[in-house]
Design an enzyme around this catalytic site. Structure first.
Site, short mmCIF file in Angstrom:
data_model
loop_
_atom_site.label_atom_id
_atom_site.label_comp_id
_atom_site.label_asym_id
_atom_site.label_seq_id
_atom_site.Cartn_x
_atom_site.Cartn_y
_atom_site.Cartn_z
CG HIS A 185 -4.15 -0.14 6.52
ND1 HIS A 185 -4.08 -0.04 7.88
CD2 HIS A 185 -3.12 0.62 6.05
CE1 HIS A 185 -3.05 0.73 8.22
NE2 HIS A 185 -2.46 1.15 7.12
CG HIS A 240 3.60 -2.20 10.68
ND1 HIS A 240 2.67 -1.38 11.26
CD2 HIS A 240 4.00 -1.55 9.56
CE1 HIS A 240 2.50 -0.30 10.52
NE2 HIS A 240 3.29 -0.38 9.48
CG HIS A 265 -0.37 0.11 2.53
ND1 HIS A 265 0.56 -0.79 3.01
CD2 HIS A 265 -0.58 1.01 3.54
CE1 HIS A 265 0.91 -0.45 4.25
NE2 HIS A 265 0.23 0.65 4.58
CG ASP A 322 4.94 2.91 7.21
OD1 ASP A 322 4.09 3.29 6.39
OD2 ASP A 322 4.64 2.23 8.22
CG HIS A 323 4.17 -0.29 4.24
ND1 HIS A 323 4.24 -1.60 4.65
CD2 HIS A 323 3.74 0.40 5.31
CE1 HIS A 323 3.84 -1.70 5.91
NE2 HIS A 323 3.52 -0.49 6.33
CG HIS A 335 -0.14 4.41 4.90
ND1 HIS A 335 -0.97 3.61 5.63
CD2 HIS A 335 -0.84 5.55 4.62
CE1 HIS A 335 -2.14 4.23 5.79
NE2 HIS A 335 -2.08 5.40 5.18
#
Lengths: 305, 305
Positions: B142, B270, B62, B66-67, B64
């Site tokens: 999410h 995570h 996805h 941090d990914h 966001h």
């Protein structure tokens, strides 16, 4: 204090030899300005124990990845860590669009005000001014629109010699003395003549950041007499053709610009991945300009009296 | 060998406590698949001496930061280091647009073919298939569209017992034996009966990657009997409300999913920035599902016979 430049990264293109992409923290009288923000800049800030939330202004020279791919992560972390303080961002056309698109897909609205100012990379003009510094753009000669930044400290106030004054001197008179006026009593009579109880202001320093660019003397008048110049030196002179083709400079070319600009000191950076050892870059530059230094990450370069 | 998962990062939101953002290298029979690509993933690959150019397929769960904020840097470095090998990228709607916009402003065209496949985060279906693996999307629950990925090794061939065969056995007959057929001579007569000179194929393993998601049992049928499950465990159960509000899971919830799915092993990751010590997360999960492990960066989790 004056200007302190902390090198957070100075490698070009790809990270290599444990060297990170371009980023520098310029600290002027305790004010934090970030210049370029390659990938992992937020990790480098942590490594050197620099509080990212103290940064109020960010300057991005151009949109090659090694100069800005850490920006979105840094801005996001500022948001996630609860920042409310406004942030001002200067960068080329396109940067705002890239940030906005990423925020759209992450469905994120930052908690703090982020103001973007587009920098015209074709002209030199004052783009930022605050109580401490004036920042002027420096048009660079690169493959895509690219600006350098000249930081010039504001003229400083006169320095009051405390030992020459009574302890009960009023704040108002201190302010007058710093501004070059005499201290006066309530009736307006001079009680301390300015030049007897103050020293001249300390020197206002200047720092120019020039990355990335091919050799181009047109920047010399803009950075004339700068106290410290960072100029990219991606290659050694033996790779001059490669430098020219990729719109980069050699160490000797960087040093020639420093010489012509009458710079006080030269910082060399944006090192090519091909060089594991960097000392030859400094040595080559010193043949032209003795005060040449490698902008190695973690190093501090300080301008102060 | 079977499936080897190397954790490159497993922290959520902001990097902290020397922990990096989410990324994993899934190595299946020497084929490299990258799953998520937080900022500085290319530096983590270097740190663990993994050749980035061997990665042929990348999956992004996805958008966001941090990914995926390390993706553009990784793709750029692959280009700058001379990659010609095609790369296949799976990710949500918007990822291609973000990459295209950044390439536009950097005026870059990659030297290698990059093929993007948009993953529909609302449905579970086979999104990738090659000689080694089938990858199925797992719709996660999410804040923004988010997919997990189920890696299932292809059915393996029978294992030939070399000691039972003469040295001059033909390659053609080896292939027949591996495929479950008898070895034959030029006239078609059986010379070695398959079940006497081969062993059954080794087990085909499966690995499911589920990050980020709130507790949602609807994924259980998709990952039923998976050999190894990575499930986010951002919070401890004492912060269950915070987990639910932010569409994340607690360690106990992750373990409950592993239990209901009859998983062989659970990897927890995570981690929230608030936890410096992570052992309590593993301990909490083990109260529900004993085979729970922390997905600490640098660790290898191996499925093999």
């Amino acid at each position: 204090m004056g200007i302190r430049v902390k090198i957070l990264g100075s490698n070009s293109a790809a990270p290599a030899h444990r060297r990170h992409h371009t980023s520098q923290l310029v600290n002027i009288e305790g004010q934090y300005y970030l210049v370029d923000c390659g990938e992992a800049t937020q990790l480098q800030l942590k490594r050197y124990k620099i509080r990212a939330q103290r940064i109020k202004t960010i300057f991005i020279s151009h949109l090659h990845g090694d100069h800005y791919l850490g920006l979105m992560g840094l801005l996001s972390t500022m948001h996630l860590m609860g920042r409310k303080t406004p942030l001002t961002l200067y960068g080329p056309k396109g940067l705002s669009e890239i940030i906005t698109l990423q925020l759209k897909y992450s469905e994120t609205v930052f908690n703090y005000p982020l103001t973007f100012h587009e920098v015209d990379a074709t002209t030199s003009k004052v783009i930022h001014e605050d109580d401490f510094v004036t920042v002027t753009s420096i048009p660079l000669n690169h493959r895509i629109p690219c600006s350098g930044f000249l930081f010039e400290e504001k003229k400083k106030k006169r320095r009051v010699v405390r030992a020459s004054l009574p302890e009960d001197i009023s704040i108002r008179n201190i302010v007058r003395l710093k501004n070059g006026e005499d201290a006066i009593d309530e009736d307006g009579n001079v009680i301390f003549q300015n030049n007897l109880v103050t020293k001249p202001p300390r020197k206002s320093f200047s720092y120019a950041f020039c990355s990335d660019t091919k050799y181009d003397e047109s920047i010399v008048p803009i950075i004339k007499d700068v106290d410290m110049l960072y100029h990219e030196a991606t290659f050694l002179d033996e790779h001059m053709d490669r430098a020219s083709n990729t719109y980069h400079s050699t160490a000797k070319e960087a040093a020639t610009i420093a010489l012509k600009a009458n710079a006080g000191r030269l910082l060399l950076g944006h090192f090519s991945v091909r060089y594991k050892e960097l000392e030859p870059i400094a040595e080559e530059a010193r043949t032209v300009f003795p005060e040449s230094h490698l902008a190695l990450e973690g190093e501090d370069f300080i301008l102060e009296e």
